[in-house]
Design a protein around this motif. Structure first.
Motif, PDB file in Angstrom:
ATOM      1  N   LEU A   1       0.851  -1.187   0.000  1.00  0.00           N
ATOM      2  CA  LEU A   1       0.000   0.000   0.000  1.00  0.00           C
ATOM      3  C   LEU A   1       0.886   1.236   0.000  1.00  0.00           C
ATOM      4  O   LEU A   1       1.853   1.311   0.767  1.00  0.00           O
ATOM      5  CB  LEU A   1      -0.914   0.030   1.227  1.00  0.00           C
ATOM      6  N   LEU A   2       0.551   2.198  -0.848  1.00  0.00           N
ATOM      7  CA  LEU A   2       1.342   3.419  -0.958  1.00  0.00           C
ATOM      8  C   LEU A   2       0.457   4.636  -0.735  1.00  0.00           C
ATOM      9  O   LEU A   2      -0.657   4.717  -1.267  1.00  0.00           O
ATOM     10  CB  LEU A   2       1.981   3.510  -2.341  1.00  0.00           C
ATOM     11  N   GLY A   3       0.949   5.573   0.058  1.00  0.00           N
ATOM     12  CA  GLY A   3       0.191   6.799   0.295  1.00  0.00           C
ATOM     13  C   GLY A   3       1.120   7.933   0.688  1.00  0.00           C
ATOM     14  O   GLY A   3       2.337   7.762   0.780  1.00  0.00           O
ATOM     15  N   SER A   4       0.541   9.083   0.916  1.00  0.00           N
ATOM     16  CA  SER A   4       1.336  10.248   1.304  1.00  0.00           C
ATOM     17  C   SER A   4       0.518  11.156   2.217  1.00  0.00           C
ATOM     18  O   SER A   4      -0.710  11.080   2.255  1.00  0.00           O
ATOM     19  CB  SER A   4       1.784  11.036   0.064  1.00  0.00           C
ATOM     20  N   SER A   5       1.209  11.980   2.949  1.00  0.00           N
ATOM     21  CA  SER A   5       0.549  12.981   3.793  1.00  0.00           C
ATOM     22  C   SER A   5       1.362  14.257   3.718  1.00  0.00           C
ATOM     23  O   SER A   5       2.577  14.228   3.470  1.00  0.00           O
ATOM     24  CB  SER A   5       0.427  12.500   5.241  1.00  0.00           C
ATOM     25  N   ARG A   8       5.329  20.059   3.469  1.00  0.00           N
ATOM     26  CA  ARG A   8       6.297  18.984   3.199  1.00  0.00           C
ATOM     27  C   ARG A   8       5.546  17.662   3.110  1.00  0.00           C
ATOM     28  O   ARG A   8       4.814  17.288   4.024  1.00  0.00           O
ATOM     29  CB  ARG A   8       7.367  18.919   4.297  1.00  0.00           C
ATOM     30  N   GLU A   9       5.768  16.950   2.016  1.00  0.00           N
ATOM     31  CA  GLU A   9       5.049  15.706   1.777  1.00  0.00           C
ATOM     32  C   GLU A   9       5.909  14.505   2.148  1.00  0.00           C
ATOM     33  O   GLU A   9       7.075  14.417   1.778  1.00  0.00           O
ATOM     34  CB  GLU A   9       4.634  15.610   0.310  1.00  0.00           C
ATOM     35  N   THR A  10       5.333  13.592   2.912  1.00  0.00           N
ATOM     36  CA  THR A  10       5.994  12.356   3.313  1.00  0.00           C
ATOM     37  C   THR A  10       5.245  11.182   2.691  1.00  0.00           C
ATOM     38  O   THR A  10       4.023  11.147   2.686  1.00  0.00           O
ATOM     39  CB  THR A  10       5.981  12.195   4.851  1.00  0.00           C
ATOM     40  N   TYR A  11       6.001  10.218   2.169  1.00  0.00           N
ATOM     41  CA  TYR A  11       5.401   9.051   1.537  1.00  0.00           C
ATOM     42  C   TYR A  11       5.585   7.819   2.423  1.00  0.00           C
ATOM     43  O   TYR A  11       6.629   7.662   3.078  1.00  0.00           O
ATOM     44  CB  TYR A  11       6.039   8.794   0.175  1.00  0.00           C
ATOM     45  N   VAL A  12       4.572   6.965   2.446  1.00  0.00           N
ATOM     46  CA  VAL A  12       4.639   5.749   3.247  1.00  0.00           C
ATOM     47  C   VAL A  12       4.291   4.550   2.372  1.00  0.00           C
ATOM     48  O   VAL A  12       3.369   4.616   1.548  1.00  0.00           O
ATOM     49  CB  VAL A  12       3.686   5.834   4.471  1.00  0.00           C
ATOM     50  N   SER A  38       4.504  -7.511   8.330  1.00  0.00           N
ATOM     51  CA  SER A  38       4.682  -6.506   7.290  1.00  0.00           C
ATOM     52  C   SER A  38       5.811  -5.564   7.711  1.00  0.00           C
ATOM     53  O   SER A  38       6.322  -5.644   8.826  1.00  0.00           O
ATOM     54  CB  SER A  38       3.392  -5.715   7.073  1.00  0.00           C
ATOM     55  N   PHE A  39       6.186  -4.684   6.792  1.00  0.00           N
ATOM     56  CA  PHE A  39       7.128  -3.627   7.170  1.00  0.00           C
ATOM     57  C   PHE A  39       6.710  -2.334   6.488  1.00  0.00           C
ATOM     58  O   PHE A  39       5.952  -2.328   5.527  1.00  0.00           O
ATOM     59  CB  PHE A  39       8.581  -3.991   6.852  1.00  0.00           C
ATOM     60  N   ARG A  40       7.183  -1.247   7.048  1.00  0.00           N
ATOM     61  CA  ARG A  40       6.845   0.079   6.549  1.00  0.00           C
ATOM     62  C   ARG A  40       8.106   0.818   6.132  1.00  0.00           C
ATOM     63  O   ARG A  40       9.136   0.752   6.807  1.00  0.00           O
ATOM     64  CB  ARG A  40       6.138   0.887   7.630  1.00  0.00           C
ATOM     65  N   LEU A  41       8.023   1.508   5.009  1.00  0.00           N
ATOM     66  CA  LEU A  41       9.081   2.408   4.572  1.00  0.00           C
ATOM     67  C   LEU A  41       8.492   3.804   4.460  1.00  0.00           C
ATOM     68  O   LEU A  41       7.446   3.985   3.837  1.00  0.00           O
ATOM     69  CB  LEU A  41       9.646   1.974   3.217  1.00  0.00           C
ATOM     70  N   MET A  42       9.134   4.748   5.101  1.00  0.00           N
ATOM     71  CA  MET A  42       8.709   6.147   5.002  1.00  0.00           C
ATOM     72  C   MET A  42       9.820   6.933   4.316  1.00  0.00           C
ATOM     73  O   MET A  42      11.002   6.748   4.627  1.00  0.00           O
ATOM     74  CB  MET A  42       8.423   6.735   6.377  1.00  0.00           C
ATOM     75  N   VAL A  43       9.444   7.779   3.383  1.00  0.00           N
ATOM     76  CA  VAL A  43      10.422   8.576   2.643  1.00  0.00           C
ATOM     77  C   VAL A  43      10.063  10.051   2.743  1.00  0.00           C
ATOM     78  O   VAL A  43       8.946  10.448   2.401  1.00  0.00           O
ATOM     79  CB  VAL A  43      10.487   8.157   1.161  1.00  0.00           C
ATOM     80  N   LEU A  44      11.001  10.833   3.222  1.00  0.00           N
ATOM     81  CA  LEU A  44      10.850  12.279   3.258  1.00  0.00           C
ATOM     82  C   LEU A  44      11.797  12.849   2.205  1.00  0.00           C
ATOM     83  O   LEU A  44      13.019  12.802   2.378  1.00  0.00           O
ATOM     84  CB  LEU A  44      11.196  12.832   4.642  1.00  0.00           C
ATOM     85  N   ASP A  69      12.150  10.005  -7.432  1.00  0.00           N
ATOM     86  CA  ASP A  69      11.040  10.501  -6.623  1.00  0.00           C
ATOM     87  C   ASP A  69      10.795   9.537  -5.468  1.00  0.00           C
ATOM     88  O   ASP A  69      11.294   8.413  -5.459  1.00  0.00           O
ATOM     89  CB  ASP A  69       9.781  10.692  -7.469  1.00  0.00           C
ATOM     90  N   ALA A  70      10.044   9.990  -4.468  1.00  0.00           N
ATOM     91  CA  ALA A  70       9.864   9.227  -3.236  1.00  0.00           C
ATOM     92  C   ALA A  70       9.237   7.849  -3.458  1.00  0.00           C
ATOM     93  O   ALA A  70       9.716   6.853  -2.891  1.00  0.00           O
ATOM     94  CB  ALA A  70       9.047  10.033  -2.229  1.00  0.00           C
ATOM     95  N   PRO A  71       8.156   7.712  -4.256  1.00  0.00           N
ATOM     96  CA  PRO A  71       7.586   6.379  -4.481  1.00  0.00           C
ATOM     97  C   PRO A  71       8.587   5.419  -5.110  1.00  0.00           C
ATOM     98  O   PRO A  71       8.644   4.239  -4.752  1.00  0.00           O
ATOM     99  CB  PRO A  71       6.404   6.665  -5.411  1.00  0.00           C
ATOM    100  N   THR A  72       9.387   5.913  -6.048  1.00  0.00           N
ATOM    101  CA  THR A  72      10.400   5.066  -6.690  1.00  0.00           C
ATOM    102  C   THR A  72      11.462   4.649  -5.684  1.00  0.00           C
ATOM    103  O   THR A  72      11.890   3.483  -5.644  1.00  0.00           O
ATOM    104  CB  THR A  72      11.066   5.809  -7.859  1.00  0.00           C
ATOM    105  N   LEU A  73      11.899   5.586  -4.851  1.00  0.00           N
ATOM    106  CA  LEU A  73      12.913   5.279  -3.844  1.00  0.00           C
ATOM    107  C   LEU A  73      12.390   4.245  -2.855  1.00  0.00           C
ATOM    108  O   LEU A  73      13.089   3.285  -2.506  1.00  0.00           O
ATOM    109  CB  LEU A  73      13.325   6.553  -3.112  1.00  0.00           C
ATOM    110  N   ALA A  74      11.146   4.413  -2.399  1.00  0.00           N
ATOM    111  CA  ALA A  74      10.552   3.460  -1.465  1.00  0.00           C
ATOM    112  C   ALA A  74      10.459   2.071  -2.087  1.00  0.00           C
ATOM    113  O   ALA A  74      10.746   1.065  -1.433  1.00  0.00           O
ATOM    114  CB  ALA A  74       9.163   3.936  -1.032  1.00  0.00           C
ATOM    115  N   THR A  75      10.077   2.015  -3.353  1.00  0.00           N
ATOM    116  CA  THR A  75       9.962   0.732  -4.046  1.00  0.00           C
ATOM    117  C   THR A  75      11.321   0.062  -4.187  1.00  0.00           C
ATOM    118  O   THR A  75      11.447  -1.160  -4.006  1.00  0.00           O
ATOM    119  CB  THR A  75       9.332   0.933  -5.439  1.00  0.00           C
ATOM    120  N   LYS A  76      12.357   0.824  -4.499  1.00  0.00           N
ATOM    121  CA  LYS A  76      13.703   0.269  -4.626  1.00  0.00           C
ATOM    122  C   LYS A  76      14.176  -0.320  -3.294  1.00  0.00           C
ATOM    123  O   LYS A  76      14.762  -1.403  -3.252  1.00  0.00           O
ATOM    124  CB  LYS A  76      14.674   1.358  -5.095  1.00  0.00           C
TER     125      LYS A  76
END
Length: 220
Positions: A164-168, A173-177, A187-193, A203-210
């Protein structure tokens, strides 16, 4: 001896170094509070950061980017156990082992600040990479991708795992989870600022996916 303008620009990179210094300081304050909460919604305003101790000294970030050793106190990612695989429970005890030396080369993660455990959560680990500050948190008894409060997030499939991918957004400043399921009730969580618009990197979604793919590649 004088240096050419091109040489001086290449070595000093003042714009990039300064951007990273500022970004690390801001990221340390924002992510510490964000990670303490589970809520996240696309385009929402769920995270309300409060001041936390910076993850890495700003000066260390600049020196690391310039090619000097990682800051004192950081946790150098070590090679995983025989066979190169660890359980999520083992990563909960040693979260910085979720990423090893080979990941940075094979997955091109471009990590310039070695993983270290933040003072607000002993079961998490943070890395400074091109594109943003990345925080990994394992959940050994909860599959967050099945949680009702996250059902509005965008569904993804990463290396055969439900995600699941989202942002706030908070104070502009936008943070992606990114939540990734790794088994029954795990499960595990990755947060990208992100560092900012003027700093190069994915971009943040790509970095989180990598990062997610790298972690999954040696998780058992």
């Amino acid at each position: 001896m004088t240096r050419s303008a091109d040489e001086a620009s290449t070595r000093n990179r003042p714009g990039l170094a300064m951007a990273l210094v500022v970004a690390l300081f801001l990221a340390s304050s924002a992510v510490g509070a964000c990670s303490a909460q589970d809520g996240s919604r696309t385009g929402g305003d769920t995270h309300r950061p409060s001041g936390t101790t910076p993850t890495s000294p700003a000066a260390s970030a600049a020196s690391t980017d310039a090619g000097t050793p990682a800051p004192t106190g950081s946790v150098k990612p070590s090679s995983t156990a025989a066979g190169g695989r660890l359980t999520l429970a083992e990563l909960a005890q040693h979260p910085c082992r979720a990423i090893n030396d080979g990941d940075a080369r094979k997955s091109k993660l471009w990590i310039f600040v070695d993983g270290r455990q933040p003072n607000w959560d002993a079961k998490s680990c943070q890395w400074g990479a091109r594109g943003g500050l990345v925080t990994f948190t394992p959940y050994t008894s909860t599959d967050q991708t099945k949680a009702e409060k996250f059902k509005h997030l965008t569904r993804k499939n990463i290396s055969g795992h439900r995600a699941l991918l989202g942002s706030s957004t908070d104070h502009g400043r936008e943070t992606y989870v990114l939540f990734v399921s790794v088994g029954r009730k795990q499960s595990f969580r990755l947060m990208v600022l992100p560092w900012g618009e003027d700093v190069p990197g994915p971009d943040a979604p790509t970095l989180a996916t990598k990062f997610a793919k790298a972690i999954l590649s040696h998780l058992r």
